[in-house]
Design a protein around this motif. Structure first.
Motif, PDB file in Angstrom:
ATOM      1  N   VAL A   1      -4.245   4.280   6.912  1.00  8.47           N
ATOM      2  CA  VAL A   1      -3.181   5.170   7.426  1.00  8.47           C
ATOM      3  C   VAL A   1      -2.169   4.364   8.223  1.00  8.47           C
ATOM      4  O   VAL A   1      -0.948   4.511   8.052  1.00  8.47           O
ATOM      5  CB  VAL A   1      -3.794   6.302   8.293  1.00  8.47           C
ATOM      6  CG1 VAL A   1      -2.697   7.121   8.941  1.00  8.47           C
ATOM      7  CG2 VAL A   1      -4.710   7.174   7.463  1.00  8.47           C
ATOM      8  N   LYS A   2      -2.695   3.485   9.089  1.00  3.44           N
ATOM      9  CA  LYS A   2      -1.804   2.669   9.900  1.00  3.44           C
ATOM     10  C   LYS A   2      -0.979   1.748   9.013  1.00  3.44           C
ATOM     11  O   LYS A   2       0.222   1.542   9.226  1.00  3.44           O
ATOM     12  CB  LYS A   2      -2.631   1.862  10.892  1.00  3.44           C
ATOM     13  CG  LYS A   2      -1.810   1.091  11.900  1.00  3.44           C
ATOM     14  CD  LYS A   2      -2.720   0.435  12.933  1.00  3.44           C
ATOM     15  CE  LYS A   2      -1.863  -0.301  13.961  1.00  3.44           C
ATOM     16  NZ  LYS A   2      -2.711  -0.977  14.977  1.00  3.44           N
TER      17      LYS A   2
ATOM     18  N   SER B   1       3.032   1.638   8.521  1.00  2.00           N
ATOM     19  CA  SER B   1       3.776   0.384   8.681  1.00  2.00           C
ATOM     20  C   SER B   1       4.659   0.122   7.480  1.00  2.00           C
ATOM     21  O   SER B   1       5.800  -0.348   7.600  1.00  2.00           O
ATOM     22  CB  SER B   1       2.803  -0.783   8.873  1.00  2.00           C
ATOM     23  OG  SER B   1       2.044  -0.603  10.039  1.00  2.00           O
ATOM     24  N   GLY B   2       4.128   0.426   6.311  1.00  3.28           N
ATOM     25  CA  GLY B   2       4.937   0.279   5.103  1.00  3.28           C
ATOM     26  C   GLY B   2       6.139   1.205   5.126  1.00  3.28           C
ATOM     27  O   GLY B   2       7.241   0.822   4.723  1.00  3.28           O
TER      28      GLY B   2
ATOM     29  N   HIS C   1      -9.640   5.855   0.333  1.00  6.32           N
ATOM     30  CA  HIS C   1      -9.302   4.431   0.295  1.00  6.32           C
ATOM     31  C   HIS C   1     -10.401   3.653   1.014  1.00  6.32           C
ATOM     32  O   HIS C   1     -10.927   4.127   2.040  1.00  6.32           O
ATOM     33  CB  HIS C   1      -7.943   4.180   0.965  1.00  6.32           C
ATOM     34  CG  HIS C   1      -7.358   2.863   0.612  1.00  6.32           C
ATOM     35  ND1 HIS C   1      -7.695   1.688   1.279  1.00  6.32           N
ATOM     36  CD2 HIS C   1      -6.462   2.503  -0.352  1.00  6.32           C
ATOM     37  CE1 HIS C   1      -7.023   0.682   0.767  1.00  6.32           C
ATOM     38  NE2 HIS C   1      -6.252   1.156  -0.237  1.00  6.32           N
ATOM     39  N   PRO C   2     -10.752   2.519   0.514  1.00  2.00           N
ATOM     40  CA  PRO C   2     -11.867   1.761   1.118  1.00  2.00           C
ATOM     41  C   PRO C   2     -11.630   1.430   2.587  1.00  2.00           C
ATOM     42  O   PRO C   2     -12.573   1.379   3.367  1.00  2.00           O
ATOM     43  CB  PRO C   2     -11.918   0.493   0.256  1.00  2.00           C
ATOM     44  CG  PRO C   2     -11.271   0.861  -1.028  1.00  2.00           C
ATOM     45  CD  PRO C   2     -10.244   1.890  -0.727  1.00  2.00           C
ATOM     46  N   THR C   3     -10.405   1.218   2.975  1.00  2.00           N
ATOM     47  CA  THR C   3     -10.125   0.795   4.358  1.00  2.00           C
ATOM     48  C   THR C   3      -9.786   1.977   5.273  1.00  2.00           C
ATOM     49  O   THR C   3      -9.224   1.790   6.347  1.00  2.00           O
ATOM     50  CB  THR C   3      -8.952  -0.199   4.367  1.00  2.00           C
ATOM     51  OG1 THR C   3      -7.807   0.443   3.823  1.00  2.00           O
ATOM     52  CG2 THR C   3      -9.324  -1.455   3.563  1.00  2.00           C
ATOM     53  N   TYR C   4     -10.009   3.199   4.841  1.00  3.68           N
ATOM     54  CA  TYR C   4      -9.698   4.380   5.673  1.00  3.68           C
ATOM     55  C   TYR C   4     -10.554   4.323   6.931  1.00  3.68           C
ATOM     56  O   TYR C   4     -11.750   4.003   6.833  1.00  3.68           O
ATOM     57  CB  TYR C   4      -9.978   5.666   4.885  1.00  3.68           C
ATOM     58  CG  TYR C   4      -9.682   6.932   5.656  1.00  3.68           C
ATOM     59  CD1 TYR C   4      -8.382   7.409   5.734  1.00  3.68           C
ATOM     60  CD2 TYR C   4     -10.706   7.618   6.317  1.00  3.68           C
ATOM     61  CE1 TYR C   4      -8.116   8.565   6.442  1.00  3.68           C
ATOM     62  CE2 TYR C   4     -10.444   8.772   7.025  1.00  3.68           C
ATOM     63  CZ  TYR C   4      -9.135   9.250   7.096  1.00  3.68           C
ATOM     64  OH  TYR C   4      -8.859  10.401   7.812  1.00  3.68           O
ATOM     65  N   PRO C   5     -10.082   4.574   8.111  1.00  2.66           N
ATOM     66  CA  PRO C   5      -8.729   5.102   8.406  1.00  2.66           C
ATOM     67  C   PRO C   5      -7.672   4.044   8.633  1.00  2.66           C
ATOM     68  O   PRO C   5      -6.538   4.350   8.973  1.00  2.66           O
ATOM     69  CB  PRO C   5      -8.971   5.901   9.670  1.00  2.66           C
ATOM     70  CG  PRO C   5     -10.051   5.170  10.380  1.00  2.66           C
ATOM     71  CD  PRO C   5     -10.947   4.585   9.319  1.00  2.66           C
ATOM     72  N   GLY C   6      -8.019   2.755   8.472  1.00  9.38           N
ATOM     73  CA  GLY C   6      -7.015   1.715   8.705  1.00  9.38           C
ATOM     74  C   GLY C   6      -5.868   1.791   7.740  1.00  9.38           C
ATOM     75  O   GLY C   6      -4.743   1.356   8.027  1.00  9.38           O
TER      76      GLY C   6
ATOM     77  N   VAL D   1       0.837  -1.210   0.000  1.00  6.91           N
ATOM     78  CA  VAL D   1       0.000   0.000   0.000  1.00  6.91           C
ATOM     79  C   VAL D   1       0.866   1.251   0.000  1.00  6.91           C
ATOM     80  O   VAL D   1       0.600   2.228  -0.700  1.00  6.91           O
ATOM     81  CB  VAL D   1      -0.953  -0.025   1.217  1.00  6.91           C
ATOM     82  CG1 VAL D   1      -1.717   1.282   1.308  1.00  6.91           C
ATOM     83  CG2 VAL D   1      -1.882  -1.202   1.130  1.00  6.91           C
ATOM     84  N   PHE D   2       1.893   1.213   0.810  1.00  5.34           N
ATOM     85  CA  PHE D   2       2.801   2.358   0.932  1.00  5.34           C
ATOM     86  C   PHE D   2       3.410   2.715  -0.415  1.00  5.34           C
ATOM     87  O   PHE D   2       3.332   3.862  -0.888  1.00  5.34           O
ATOM     88  CB  PHE D   2       3.888   2.022   1.967  1.00  5.34           C
ATOM     89  CG  PHE D   2       5.020   3.002   2.006  1.00  5.34           C
ATOM     90  CD1 PHE D   2       4.827   4.294   2.493  1.00  5.34           C
ATOM     91  CD2 PHE D   2       6.285   2.647   1.553  1.00  5.34           C
ATOM     92  CE1 PHE D   2       5.871   5.192   2.528  1.00  5.34           C
ATOM     93  CE2 PHE D   2       7.329   3.548   1.590  1.00  5.34           C
ATOM     94  CZ  PHE D   2       7.131   4.829   2.080  1.00  5.34           C
TER      95      PHE D   2
END
Length: 1414
Positions: free
Chosen positions: A96-97, A101-102, A89-94, A50-51
């Motif tokens: 971001v984390k 991590s990336g 992004h579909p998984t926002y706010p996850g 993702v990063f």
């Protein structure tokens, strides 16, 4: 923002350039980097997450390995795209984390982490132009600019910092902590700046010093404005805890905007660490302190800073440096040298910081001067103060005069000793060299000063600059000194030659380079006196003969000049030639050291030196042998040479000269003693003054009268017939004997037994009973007799010089007898001179005088000058023979200072031995009053010449006059300090003699108590003892008033002198007394002599002596004692032994000084003036014509002008000390000032009205002068007081103005009287006085208007009257005409508006409408 971003770019790109190559090396060394990562080093990152995906779609391509991350879009566009991509992004706010991590996984690789911290590079494609800016921020900084990512990225970065605690710039060659901290700088928006700063400060507390340094210096670019104060306090606390972070903390604090209170606190914290901070950090600390100084507290801050700065810790002591240079280990030696260089560089940086502050901050410059000025203790002054004063003088042109003034003051007070300046030049020459133009300018200025300490300091500046600086500066110093020598100013000339003498002794080889400049002084020798010629040739001779080859051209020039002078017919040139030649002889004949190598290793140099010496001796001998005056000078100069060199002269080189001297003196001047002498002379020859009458065998005599007869009378007849025959003249008798006895003393270790027969041998003179015979003598006989007496006196004086230090008791007795012979001969000579008639042509006595001047090597006075001396002598009273000799004093042989050791002798025993060498009898020889008076008179004359008093000031434009050192040729060979040391050694016998005088006059007072008409006093003895007393007091005054005691290096000498006096009161208790107590005891000792002073002049000298001692320093009780003593002398009746009252110009001058002392030292000047004017003057008015005041016997009609002048002057100066009135003054303060002004105006009124009784011209002149000054002082100081006190103290103000009005009216009458008399001396004062009176009129009007009472003021016309108040009728018509005009315009008709002052003050004081307070 653009500039800030450029700053970040510079930092980052710098890191990139520095770390590029090391990072490559690190890749090869680290095996933990995977092969997959190596493979992807040339391209993008594989296995996108993702990063990586979001970054790529937003416009950034990550690079692995050495390549930097690339950006394809604008920075703002990237941040906007990435933010939108995350938020949508579909998984926002996850997401971001997951993104963070990336990032964390990506930066685990240090190369990739470095790429993320370094700026991105714009992506460029072939054939297309990029729209991206040439400079882009790093990936991390771009991510920090996105709100939803900022907290997580900050936390990630802060957690990464501890990884590099022990690998700051380690294996990878990159300073990761610094790059990380740089990411937080200049962010557009910080969501939680408080938290970030808190975490950074916590990081500071646990980090290693380099990371602490980076974090602290970055704080100003990270903080928000609201956080600056809080962080500044934390940094201030951190500053107090340790010294390692001083530089970064102060650097950060200097870029923060601090409030005043916090700034003071931080500055105090910085000030506390100044004494202990590392030397390399000191410039930063001082810079912070100086750059944050405000005008209000600048003086206080600078004062604290100069106390904390200690340059002695910045420079290693010279002894340590010397030992370090001798270390065996070369490594240690080189490290010590580098340490010294570092220290010097740090000190240089420190003064550069101060220089910048002084140049661009006016407050700092003035505050530093003020801080130094306010420092009073000698121990408080440091090398720093001197260097800073030089720095300010060279940097700020506006402060130069103020700097010079402070420096002068400190030198005078002894706060800037020469040792301090030497330390500055020796330890900080690198710094001081930049101020060389100022040093040169100050040294030139100081040499013009009248104060000896300042002159000495200036000369020391020249010497230190020459020793410490480079060749350019040395050349400038020599040029400046040569300019001083050629300026013609005598004091400058002497000092400059002394400096050159010191330089030639200490730095001969260095000065040799500039010998050409020194040699140019030979072209300006016309203004040099003999002593200066001697110094000049000593300098040139030392340069010429110290280094044979290099000095040869100087030798040639000196030979040419000397040959030219010696062959000249001008006496002055011949004199200079002899002095120069003898000085050269001294340099050639100087003993050479074994290490010199010039005399021992190279025999040809010895022969060369012998040839030079013989050439010089032959040249001088040929030029002198036919002229007795020149030969006498030659002998004197050789004698001075022997005396000055003190054993350093190689006498063997002058063997032929000494042999001829020893042979010629007896054959020329000494004969066997016979009852009769062959030959015909003007007077019968008689043997006189024989002290060896019992020695019949081998008795000798000085053949004086036949020699004088041949010289004086045979000179005309001989003409030019005997050129080949050597001339024998009595002129050469004393000089030749002086040379003989000095040579004998050097050869025999001071013993003169070989020539002791000359001490007691008689002289061939004639019968000296001249009483009643002078009138019967012809002109030729009288002049012959005077010449004979001059030669006899000079012989005896030279004999006393020779044998005064011999320890044999018999010789001591004979020396005292010779002193008695001198006093007897002086009485006879005085009578002969008194009996001479006035002559218009030059006399033979004049030629004798001229010869004696030549004897003392100071001759060649023009005949006209001598004739003036003769006229002065002839005009003196015949009743005082000794007075006749004062004009001829310079023509007698000079007494050496060693002669005054005779003063130690109280009673001496002279043994008279029989033929069997047994003691036959004893007779007591005592130093009588006449001999004591003779010695003390000569001692006073010497001290007055050489010991300059503290109050003396050199005239800025001295008049051309004769050589002031005539009669002091030997004394001028010594410094003032050497003379002072000799006198201090004589203090004990001088005290004994003064106590004897005290006892004598006390006995006279007791003996004559109650005897009014015919006191039983031997007048001649009384006069002699009085003269001795006066000379003793003068000796003490000359010593203690010497301005050299103000110099710090002479404090020990002053202490030893005071200890002698104090020991007379407390024997054995004074050794450990402090200086102040020694001064007190000495003061009390001398105060005891007040009861026995026999004359007013002695009282005057005693008062001056006590003031000279009391001023070191003047305490309150001493002022009271001085006032009481002066009043006692003023209230004492001074009568001569003959019964006449003391009077004359000398008495008036002493009275003036004594009265000033009384009024200046009394507690209340106004009261003292009122007492004299209200008590003493009325008593004088009511006394007889020749009477005096009973309270003040010194106040008579003859001395009234003296009293009047002093009282008027002191009254005017005393009112100036009354402070001017202020609106803030309380009623009590106003009343006190009004009371003082009332007393002053009342005294002024009394004194002004005395003109009606004492209307002499001097009294009128005093009134007009000081009357104006008093009125001006009243206008300036009293009128403001009246402005503010009129409402509360109306009656007192009216009374004051009423009294002053009476005085101004009398002053107006004096103006009219001066016009009637048409006395120019008086009328010169009138315009200024009338102007002051007119100003007074309108100032009173302004005062009334200020208090709303202007209706109480009107203008009237004051008639012109004389001193007695009678109207001047010649102006009556003008007065009548003026009555018809408006009274306000009357000042236009009269020369001054003071015509209106009578009616004006009347209006103010009460007549007319009474002023009413609003």
């Amino acid at each position: 923002m653009v500039s800030k971003r450029k700053l970040s770019k510079t930092d980052a790109s710098g890191e990139s350039c520095k770390t590029d190559l090391p990072s490559r090396c690190s890749e090869t060394k680290k095996p933990r980097i995977s092969d997959k990562e190596k493979a992807s080093a040339h391209g993008g990152v594989e296995n996108e997450g993702v990063f990586e995906e979001l970054l790529r779609t937003s416009g950034i391509i990550l690079k692995a390995g050495e390549g930097q991350n690339e950006i394809a879009v604008d920075q703002m566009a990237f941040q906007k795209k990435l933010c939108l991509a995350l938020e949508k992004h579909p998984t926002y706010p996850g997401v971001v984390k997951e993104f963070v991590s990336g990032l964390e996984s990506h930066i685990k690789d240090r190369n990739q982490f470095k790429n993320c911290l370094l700026p991105c590079t714009p992506m460029r494609t072939e054939g297309s132009r990029t729209l991206v800016h040439s400079y882009c921020e790093s990936l991390i900084k771009l991510l920090l600019g996105i709100k939803i990512l900022q907290p997580a990225v900050i936390t990630l970065l802060l957690e990464k910092i501890p990884e590099f605690f022990f690998d700051i710039v380690g294996t990878f060659g990159t300073n990761f902590p610094r790059l990380i901290v740089n990411q937080f700088k200049w962010l557009d928006k910080l969501l939680d700046s408080q938290d970030l700063v808190k975490k950074l400060m916590q990081m500071v507390s646990v980090s290693p010093v380099p990371i602490q340094h980076d974090i602290i210096t970055s704080l100003p670019e990270i903080l928000e404005d609201s956080q600056q104060s809080e962080v500044a306090r934390e940094l201030s606390c951190l500053l107090k805890q340790g010294r390692r972070l001083t530089v970064p903390i102060l650097d950060a604090l200097s870029r923060l905007d601090l409030d005043a209170a916090l700034l003071v606190e931080v500055r105090q914290s910085a000030m506390t660490i100044v004494p202990s901070v590392k030397l390399e950090d000191l410039p930063v600390v001082v810079k912070f302190i100086l750059h944050n100084v405000k005008a209000a507290d600048a003086v206080e801050v600078i004062s604290d800073l100069r106390k904390s700065l200690d340059l002695s810790s910045c420079v290693l002591p010279l002894q340590i440096l010397g030992s370090q240079k001798q270390l065996k280990s070369q490594v240690q030696a080189s490290s010590s040298v580098s340490q010294v260089t570092t220290s010097q560089n740090c000190v240089k940086l420190l003064f550069d910081v101060i220089k910048l502050a002084v140049r661009f901050q006016k407050d700092v410059s003035e505050a530093w001067i003020k801080a130094i000025e306010n420092s009073t203790s000698v121990s408080d002054h440091k090398v720093l103060d001197l260097i800073v004063l030089l720095l300010i003088h060279s940097t700020n042109t506006k402060n130069r005069k103020q700097t010079e003034k402070v420096l002068r003051s400190k030198i005078r007070l002894g706060c800037m000793p020469e040792q301090l300046m030497q330390n500055a030049f020796q330890n900080h020459s690198m710094v001081i060299k930049d101020f060389f133009p100022s040093i040169l300018a100050l040294a030139q200025t100081f040499l013009h000063s009248a104060h000896p300490a300042i002159v000495s300091f200036g000369s020391c500046m020249y010497k230190q600059a020459f020793a410490a600086f480079d060749s350019y500066c040395q050349q400038e110093v020599v040029t400046a000194l040569v300019t001083h020598v050629c300026s013609g100013n005598e004091t400058e000339l002497d000092i400059s030659l002394d400096v050159l003498t010191d330089l030639v002794l200490l730095h001969t080889s260095l000065l040799m380079r500039y010998a050409t400049f020194v040699k140019t002084i030979l072209d300006s020798t016309q203004k040099l006196n003999p002593c200066q010629i001697r110094k000049l040739f000593y300098i040139l001779s030392t340069l010429a003969f110290s280094q044979r080859q290099e000095g040869s051209y100087i030798q040639d020039d000196m030979h040419m000049v000397i040959r030219k002078w010696l062959s000249s017919t001008v006496p002055n040139h011949k004199q200079m030639g002899i002095i120069g030649a003898v000085t050269m002889i001294g340099s050639v004949a100087l003993k050479r050291n074994e290490g010199d190598g010039s005399s021992l290793e190279r025999p040809e140099l010895n022969s060369e030196r012998d040839g030079q010496l013989s050439t010089l001796l032959d040249l001088v001998g040929f030029c002198c042998e036919q002229t007795p005056e020149v030969l006498a000078l030659y002998y004197d100069e050789l004698a001075n040479l022997i005396e000055k060199q003190k054993g350093d002269l190689d006498l063997q080189l002058l063997d032929e000269l000494w042999k001829s001297l020893v042979e010629d003196f007896p054959s020329d001047f000494v004969v066997d003693l016979n009852p009769t002498v062959d030959g015909s002379f003007l007077f019968p020859v008689k043997s006189l003054y024989n002290l060896d009458e019992d020695e019949s065998q081998g008795a000798i005599a000085i053949n004086l009268l036949p020699l004088v007869s041949h010289s004086e009378l045979g000179r005309v007849t001989d003409g030019m017939n005997n050129q080949s025959k050597r001339v024998v003249s009595p002129i050469c008798l004393s000089p030749c004997f002086r040379l003989l006895r000095l040579y004998t003393g050097k050869q025999n270790n001071g013993s003169l037994e070989e020539i002791d027969a000359l001490l007691g041998c008689p002289l061939y003179l004639t019968d000296l009973e001249v009483e009643g015979k002078l009138d019967s003598l012809s002109k030729q006989e009288r002049e012959f007799l005077c010449s004979l007496l001059f030669y006899a006196l000079n012989w005896f004086r030279e004999v006393v010089n020779a044998f005064c230090q011999q320890q044999d008791a018999e010789m001591k007795g004979k020396v005292l007898t010779r002193l008695q012979n001198i006093t007897e001969l002086q009485n006879v000579l005085g009578k002969c001179l008194a009996g001479r008639k006035k002559k218009t042509d030059g006399s033979k006595a004049g030629s004798a005088d001229r010869s004696q001047a030549d004897d003392s090597s100071e001759g060649n006075q023009p005949d006209t000058e001598l004739s003036e001396l003769e006229k002065t002598a002839a005009e003196r009273e015949a009743g005082n023979p000794l007075a006749q000799l004062q004009s001829y004093r310079p023509y007698f042989r000079e007494l050496d200072l060693e002669v005054f050791t005779v003063l130690h002798c109280g009673l001496l025993t002279k043994s008279v031995l029989d033929t069997e060498m047994h003691t036959e009898s004893r007779e007591v020889v005592q130093l009588g009053p006449a001999e004591l008076c003779f010695l003390l008179d000569d001692l006073c004359w010497k001290l007055e010449h050489v010991l300059t008093p503290g109050s003396a000031r050199r005239a800025p434009f001295p008049k051309e006059r004769g050589y002031k050192d005539i009669g002091f040729s030997h004394l001028c060979q010594r410094s003032p300090k050497e003379v002072a040391v000799c006198v201090v050694k004589l203090l004990k016998p001088l005290c004994n003699h003064m106590e004897n005088m005290h006892n004598y006059f006390q006995a006279v007072v007791i003996q004559n108590r109650g005897v009014e008409d015919e006191p039983g006093v031997n007048i001649q003895e009384h006069q002699l003892m009085c003269s001795c007393y006066q000379q003793l007091l003068l000796t003490f005054r000359s010593l203690f008033a010497w301005n050299g005691f103000s110099q710090h290096e002479n404090t020990d000498l002053l202490r030893s002198a005071l200890q002698v006096l104090a020991d007379r009161l407390k024997p054995g208790e004074t050794e450990f007394l402090p200086l102040e107590e020694l001064i007190s005891e000495s003061f009390h000792y001398l105060l005891n002599f007040q009861q026995s002073v026999p004359s007013f002049h002695c009282a005057f000298i005693l008062t001056q002596l006590l003031i000279a001692i009391a001023e070191k320093p003047m305490a309150g009780w001493k002022k009271e004692k001085m006032a009481s003593l002066a009043k006692q002398f003023l209230c004492q009746s001074w009568v001569k032994p003959s019964g006449d009252r003391e009077k004359g110009s000398q008495f008036n001058s002493a009275l003036h000084t004594l009265l000033c002392v009384y009024l200046e030292h009394t507690d209340n000047i106004l009261k003292a003036v009122e007492e004299i004017s209200s008590v003493g003057v009325p008593e004088l008015i009511n006394s007889a014509k020749d009477g005096c005041s009973s309270t003040y016997p010194t106040l008579s009609r003859q001395t009234f002008p003296v009293f009047f002048r002093v009282m008027m002057a002191q009254l005017e100066s005393s009112v100036k000390s009354i402070p001017a009135g202020k609106p803030s003054d309380s009623s009590e303060v106003q009343l006190e000032k009004l009371l003082r002004w009332n007393i002053a105006v009342r005294n002024f009124h009394i004194l002004i009205n005395l003109v009606k009784v004492f209307d002499s011209r001097p009294v009128l002149s005093i009134c007009l002068k000081y009357g104006r000054l008093f009125v001006e002082a009243f206008l300036k100081l009293a009128m403001p007081l009246l402005d503010y006190s009129f409402k509360k103290h109306r009656d007192d103000v009216q009374s004051l103005l009423k009294t002053l009005q009476l005085s101004t009216r009398q002053l107006h009458h004096m103006c009219g009287h001066s016009k009637i008399r048409q006395d120019i001396g008086l009328t010169n004062h009138v315009p200024l006085l009338k102007k002051s009176l007119e100003q007074f009129v309108y100032r009173v009007k302004a005062m009334l208007a200020f208090n709303h009472c202007q209706e109480a003021f009107w203008v009237g016309i004051l008639k012109n009257r004389d001193l007695q108040g009678e109207e001047i009728l010649s102006q009556a018509s003008e007065e009548r005409d003026s009555e018809e005009e408006d009274s306000a315009e009357s000042p236009a008709e009269e020369p001054s508006g003071s015509d209106t002052d009578a009616r004006d003050e009347d209006g103010a004081a009460g007549p007319g409408p009474s002023p009413t307070a609003p």
